[in-house]
Design a protein around this motif. Structure first.
Motif, PDB file in Angstrom:
ATOM      1  N   ASN A 122      19.244  14.141 -66.613  1.00 44.33           N
ATOM      2  CA  ASN A 122      19.243  13.782 -67.902  1.00 44.33           C
ATOM      3  C   ASN A 122      20.780  13.733 -68.153  1.00 44.33           C
ATOM      4  OD1 ASN A 122      16.634  13.087 -68.482  1.00 44.33           O
ATOM      5  ND2 ASN A 122      16.377  15.101 -69.390  1.00 44.33           N
ATOM      6  N   ASP A 123      21.318  15.036 -67.783  1.00 42.72           N
ATOM      7  CA  ASP A 123      22.722  15.370 -67.993  1.00 42.72           C
ATOM      8  C   ASP A 123      23.845  14.711 -67.295  1.00 42.72           C
ATOM      9  OD1 ASP A 123      22.080  16.881 -69.908  1.00 42.72           O
ATOM     10  OD2 ASP A 123      22.209  18.830 -69.110  1.00 42.72           O
ATOM     11  N   SER A 124      23.439  14.257 -66.019  1.00 41.49           N
ATOM     12  CA  SER A 124      24.393  13.626 -64.970  1.00 41.49           C
ATOM     13  C   SER A 124      24.207  11.956 -65.298  1.00 41.49           C
ATOM     14  CB  SER A 124      23.535  13.737 -63.628  1.00 41.49           C
ATOM     15  OG  SER A 124      22.633  13.130 -63.411  1.00 41.49           O
ATOM     16  N   GLY A 125      23.418  11.483 -66.017  1.00 39.22           N
ATOM     17  CA  GLY A 125      23.270  10.124 -66.397  1.00 39.22           C
ATOM     18  C   GLY A 125      22.426   9.297 -65.259  1.00 39.22           C
ATOM     19  N   VAL A 126      21.811  10.105 -64.461  1.00 38.76           N
ATOM     20  CA  VAL A 126      21.001   9.367 -63.329  1.00 38.76           C
ATOM     21  C   VAL A 126      19.282   9.555 -63.432  1.00 38.76           C
ATOM     22  CG1 VAL A 126      20.272   9.484 -60.797  1.00 38.76           C
ATOM     23  CG2 VAL A 126      22.751   9.774 -61.511  1.00 38.76           C
ATOM     24  N   THR A 127      18.657   8.621 -63.450  1.00 42.53           N
ATOM     25  CA  THR A 127      17.086   8.516 -63.488  1.00 42.53           C
ATOM     26  C   THR A 127      16.808   9.176 -62.387  1.00 42.53           C
ATOM     27  OG1 THR A 127      16.671   6.264 -63.051  1.00 42.53           O
ATOM     28  CG2 THR A 127      17.091   6.667 -65.142  1.00 42.53           C
ATOM     29  N   LEU A 128      15.704   9.909 -62.311  1.00 44.76           N
ATOM     30  CA  LEU A 128      14.933  10.277 -61.254  1.00 44.76           C
ATOM     31  C   LEU A 128      14.265   9.396 -60.465  1.00 44.76           C
ATOM     32  CD1 LEU A 128      13.286  13.826 -62.389  1.00 44.76           C
ATOM     33  CD2 LEU A 128      15.170  13.570 -60.649  1.00 44.76           C
ATOM     34  N   GLU A 129      13.787   8.201 -61.224  1.00 45.63           N
ATOM     35  CA  GLU A 129      13.387   7.133 -60.761  1.00 45.63           C
ATOM     36  C   GLU A 129      14.327   6.429 -59.569  1.00 45.63           C
ATOM     37  OE1 GLU A 129      10.179   3.825 -61.333  1.00 45.63           O
ATOM     38  OE2 GLU A 129      11.968   3.442 -63.094  1.00 45.63           O
ATOM     39  N   ALA A 130      15.594   6.401 -60.065  1.00 49.08           N
ATOM     40  CA  ALA A 130      16.679   5.655 -59.391  1.00 49.08           C
ATOM     41  C   ALA A 130      17.085   6.797 -57.895  1.00 49.08           C
ATOM     42  CB  ALA A 130      17.863   5.475 -60.101  1.00 49.08           C
ATOM     43  N   ALA A 131      16.888   7.934 -58.373  1.00 51.69           N
ATOM     44  CA  ALA A 131      17.190   8.895 -57.027  1.00 51.69           C
ATOM     45  C   ALA A 131      15.956   8.916 -56.203  1.00 51.69           C
ATOM     46  CB  ALA A 131      17.422  10.452 -57.700  1.00 51.69           C
ATOM     47  N   ALA A 132      14.995   8.777 -56.741  1.00 46.35           N
ATOM     48  CA  ALA A 132      13.761   8.887 -55.717  1.00 46.35           C
ATOM     49  C   ALA A 132      13.787   7.328 -54.944  1.00 46.35           C
ATOM     50  CB  ALA A 132      12.399   8.831 -56.507  1.00 46.35           C
ATOM     51  N   VAL A 133      14.146   6.282 -55.614  1.00 50.52           N
ATOM     52  CA  VAL A 133      14.189   4.921 -54.791  1.00 50.52           C
ATOM     53  C   VAL A 133      15.195   5.095 -53.548  1.00 50.52           C
ATOM     54  CG1 VAL A 133      14.664   2.572 -55.092  1.00 50.52           C
ATOM     55  CG2 VAL A 133      12.883   3.569 -56.615  1.00 50.52           C
ATOM     56  N   LYS A 134      16.686   5.616 -54.355  1.00 53.03           N
ATOM     57  CA  LYS A 134      17.573   5.794 -53.306  1.00 53.03           C
ATOM     58  C   LYS A 134      17.148   6.525 -52.339  1.00 53.03           C
ATOM     59  CE  LYS A 134      22.554   6.660 -53.289  1.00 53.03           C
ATOM     60  NZ  LYS A 134      22.936   5.191 -53.238  1.00 53.03           N
ATOM     61  N   ASN A 135      16.580   7.749 -52.581  1.00 56.13           N
ATOM     62  CA  ASN A 135      16.008   8.447 -51.198  1.00 56.13           C
ATOM     63  C   ASN A 135      15.061   7.976 -50.415  1.00 56.13           C
ATOM     64  OD1 ASN A 135      13.808  10.887 -50.556  1.00 56.13           O
ATOM     65  ND2 ASN A 135      16.243  11.404 -50.269  1.00 56.13           N
ATOM     66  N   GLN A 136      14.176   7.152 -50.993  1.00 63.81           N
ATOM     67  CA  GLN A 136      13.164   6.250 -50.109  1.00 63.81           C
ATOM     68  C   GLN A 136      13.895   5.369 -49.200  1.00 63.81           C
ATOM     69  OE1 GLN A 136      10.604   4.230 -52.809  1.00 63.81           O
ATOM     70  NE2 GLN A 136       8.748   5.497 -52.183  1.00 63.81           N
ATOM     71  N   HIS A 137      15.025   4.718 -49.579  1.00 64.40           N
ATOM     72  CA  HIS A 137      15.669   3.654 -48.878  1.00 64.40           C
ATOM     73  C   HIS A 137      16.444   4.495 -47.828  1.00 64.40           C
ATOM     74  CE1 HIS A 137      17.886   0.338 -47.784  1.00 64.40           C
ATOM     75  NE2 HIS A 137      19.083   1.116 -47.813  1.00 64.40           N
ATOM     76  N   LYS A 138      17.159   5.592 -47.895  1.00 65.79           N
ATOM     77  CA  LYS A 138      17.796   6.325 -46.896  1.00 65.79           C
ATOM     78  C   LYS A 138      16.738   6.893 -45.928  1.00 65.79           C
ATOM     79  CE  LYS A 138      19.157  10.582 -47.921  1.00 65.79           C
ATOM     80  NZ  LYS A 138      20.261  11.838 -47.947  1.00 65.79           N
ATOM     81  N   ILE A 139      15.709   7.369 -46.247  1.00 65.15           N
ATOM     82  CA  ILE A 139      14.940   8.347 -45.341  1.00 65.15           C
ATOM     83  C   ILE A 139      14.243   7.102 -44.383  1.00 65.15           C
ATOM     84  CG2 ILE A 139      14.456  10.254 -46.602  1.00 65.15           C
ATOM     85  CD1 ILE A 139      11.918   9.346 -47.703  1.00 65.15           C
ATOM     86  N   PHE A 140      13.808   5.821 -45.011  1.00 66.16           N
ATOM     87  CA  PHE A 140      13.321   4.941 -44.100  1.00 66.16           C
ATOM     88  C   PHE A 140      14.153   3.993 -43.240  1.00 66.16           C
ATOM     89  CE2 PHE A 140       9.408   5.160 -47.025  1.00 66.16           C
ATOM     90  CZ  PHE A 140       8.657   5.820 -46.038  1.00 66.16           C
ATOM     91  N   ASP A 141      15.468   4.010 -43.793  1.00 61.42           N
ATOM     92  CA  ASP A 141      16.448   3.599 -42.968  1.00 61.42           C
ATOM     93  C   ASP A 141      16.675   4.463 -41.847  1.00 61.42           C
ATOM     94  OD1 ASP A 141      18.886   2.001 -42.518  1.00 61.42           O
ATOM     95  OD2 ASP A 141      20.171   3.042 -43.416  1.00 61.42           O
ATOM     96  N   ARG A 142      16.525   5.729 -41.940  1.00 60.91           N
ATOM     97  CA  ARG A 142      16.834   6.672 -40.838  1.00 60.91           C
ATOM     98  C   ARG A 142      15.546   6.916 -39.997  1.00 60.91           C
ATOM     99  NH1 ARG A 142      17.299   8.644 -37.095  1.00 60.91           N
ATOM    100  NH2 ARG A 142      18.238  10.416 -36.235  1.00 60.91           N
ATOM    101  N   TRP A 143      14.248   7.055 -40.630  1.00 64.48           N
ATOM    102  CA  TRP A 143      13.067   7.360 -40.125  1.00 64.48           C
ATOM    103  C   TRP A 143      12.098   6.247 -40.517  1.00 64.48           C
ATOM    104  CZ3 TRP A 143      15.679  11.592 -42.162  1.00 64.48           C
ATOM    105  CH2 TRP A 143      16.244  12.437 -40.916  1.00 64.48           C
ATOM    106  N   PRO A 144      11.916   5.001 -40.000  1.00 65.82           N
ATOM    107  CA  PRO A 144      11.432   3.813 -40.562  1.00 65.82           C
ATOM    108  C   PRO A 144       9.828   4.080 -40.039  1.00 65.82           C
ATOM    109  CG  PRO A 144      12.260   3.336 -38.368  1.00 65.82           C
ATOM    110  CD  PRO A 144      12.827   4.793 -38.549  1.00 65.82           C
ATOM    111  N   ARG A 145       9.155   3.339 -40.931  1.00 70.09           N
ATOM    112  CA  ARG A 145       7.698   3.475 -41.042  1.00 70.09           C
ATOM    113  C   ARG A 145       7.313   2.487 -39.895  1.00 70.09           C
ATOM    114  NH1 ARG A 145       7.084   2.046 -47.364  1.00 70.09           N
ATOM    115  NH2 ARG A 145       9.167   1.394 -46.797  1.00 70.09           N
ATOM    116  N   ASP A 146       7.962   1.263 -39.716  1.00 68.97           N
ATOM    117  CA  ASP A 146       7.681   0.534 -38.543  1.00 68.97           C
ATOM    118  C   ASP A 146       8.961  -0.042 -38.220  1.00 68.97           C
ATOM    119  OD1 ASP A 146       8.164  -2.484 -39.927  1.00 68.97           O
ATOM    120  OD2 ASP A 146       6.931  -1.115 -41.325  1.00 68.97           O
TER     121      ASP A 146
END
Length: 390
Positions: free
Chosen positions: A172-196
């Protein structure tokens, strides 16, 4: 279009995060604890960098979102290994007035925070204090785990809830939504360790054959001494490829075999301005593409990336014994930064890793045998090497 947006549920994020968890065994929970602690430190470090380099540090906002996502990933890992749903922890930590009557398994990240969060591009005093509180809470959490005070699920639930509460407040205090952080994290981890592992199409697919990188090609690489100087020569179909090469270094390090890395870029990534220049395959029919993607700057970028990776590889025995998924994430992210603005920035990190590991397997072969027959097999995204008879 806005009506088609589906909020990310916490349980769905936790499920996706579990797919990329590489750690197994009896020490996995301890590893996740270290991860939470370490990522909280990284979050503090981003604030420190922005304070120190206020005008020149431009990556602050993106870095904060990424680090919040990393803390969240490790929290999900700890919760899963403790047998606790991340959604139940979040529900317990959140402001009850925002949650309504939704069941825990339907709880979204959006429900954890106010509808409107002021966007900030610099750390506020409030955010700094909140981060210190988050780090302190995580420190207590790790200390309680180490002392054996969290052996019961109820105790773990209480402790994780306190950490999650601080994480929500920090977002809240950083101005970042946890949803945005979670989506960004999903993109990063699958960019590195893909499902397929779906290969991207060739960058030059629409070009005429004479302006396409080779889909299959064999290059003979061999060492020869000329006037007491060792050189590497390369031939394809009896024709020399490029100039003879030396290490260009005071201390010999076999870098004269480095074109094999460019061949790996062709075979795995479908990209190499260097090989385009060597084989005269620049895309002249599209002057803009030829200038921006096949020109001198692009060649220098690829050579720079290759040289930088070589420096890292020298410290790691040229990646001998490193399996797929084993290269440092930070190394791959640095490569992505190197090639920003060029075609290869669209290559996923896992594909870059494949190119590096295959290139260095061929390099180690050449180090040992001093000669070899290199085979580019782009349809199968493989670089192979065989013995080259004397």
């Amino acid at each position: 279009m806005a009506d088609s947006f589906i909020p990310l549920t916490i349980d769905e994020y936790a499920r996706q995060a579990a797919l990329t968890d590489q750690r197994k065994g009896k020490h996995a929970l301890s590893f996740s604890m270290l991860g939470v602690f370490g990522e909280a430190g990284s979050l503090l470090s981003e604030v420190k960098k922005k304070q120190r380099d206020k005008a020149s540090y431009l990556g602050y906002a993106d870095a904060v979102a990424e680090e919040l996502g990393d803390v969240l990933w490790y929290l999900a890992s700890v919760a899963r290994r403790s047998g606790l749903p991340l959604s139940a922890i979040a529900a317990s930590a959140a402001d009850a007035t925002r949650l309504g009557s939704a069941a825990d398994n339907d709880l979204t990240f959006h429900a954890l925070q106010p509808a409107h969060i002021p966007i900030t591009t610099e750390p506020t005093t409030k955010f700094e204090h909140r981060l210190l509180a988050l780090a302190g809470q995580i420190g207590l959490f790790v200390n309680d785990y180490q002392s054996g005070a969290l052996k019961k699920r109820e105790q773990m639930m209480v402790s994780l809830t306190q950490v999650m509460r601080q994480l929500i407040a920090a977002a809240n205090d950083s101005g970042v939504t946890l949803e945005a952080a979670a989506v960004k994290n999903q993109h990063k981890i699958f960019d590195r360790w893909p499902r397929d592992r779906t290969f991207p199409p060739p960058f030059d697919l629409s070009m005429d054959p004479e302006e396409q990188l080779p889909r299959r090609m064999t290059i003979e690489v061999f060492e020869r001494t000329v006037r007491k100087q060792d050189y590497v020569f390369q031939k394809s179909n009896g024709v020399f490829v490029g100039d003879r090469l030396t290490d260009n270094a005071i201390e010999p390090d076999d870098y004269r075999f480095h074109d094999v890395f460019h061949y790996a870029h062709v075979a795995v990534l479908g990209w190499s301005p260097v090989v385009r220049a060597l084989l005269r395959l620049k895309r002249k029919s599209d002057p803009k593409l030829d200038d921006s993607q096949d020109g001198a700057r692009a060649i220098l970028i690829e050579e720079g990336v290759t040289s930088w990776i070589f420096g890292q590889a020298q410290q790691l025995n040229f990646f001998e014994g490193v399996k797929r998924g084993g290269l440092p994430l930070d190394m791959l992210k640095h490569i992505r930064q190197f090639v920003t603005g060029y075609e290869s920035e669209r290559c996923p990190l896992w594909l870059w890793e494949d190119a590096i590991l295959q290139g260095y397997a061929a390099f180690r072969f050449l180090q040992k045998h001093r000669r070899g027959r290199v085979l580019i097999d782009f349809p199968n995204r493989r670089l192979r090497i065989k013995e080259l008879p004397l």
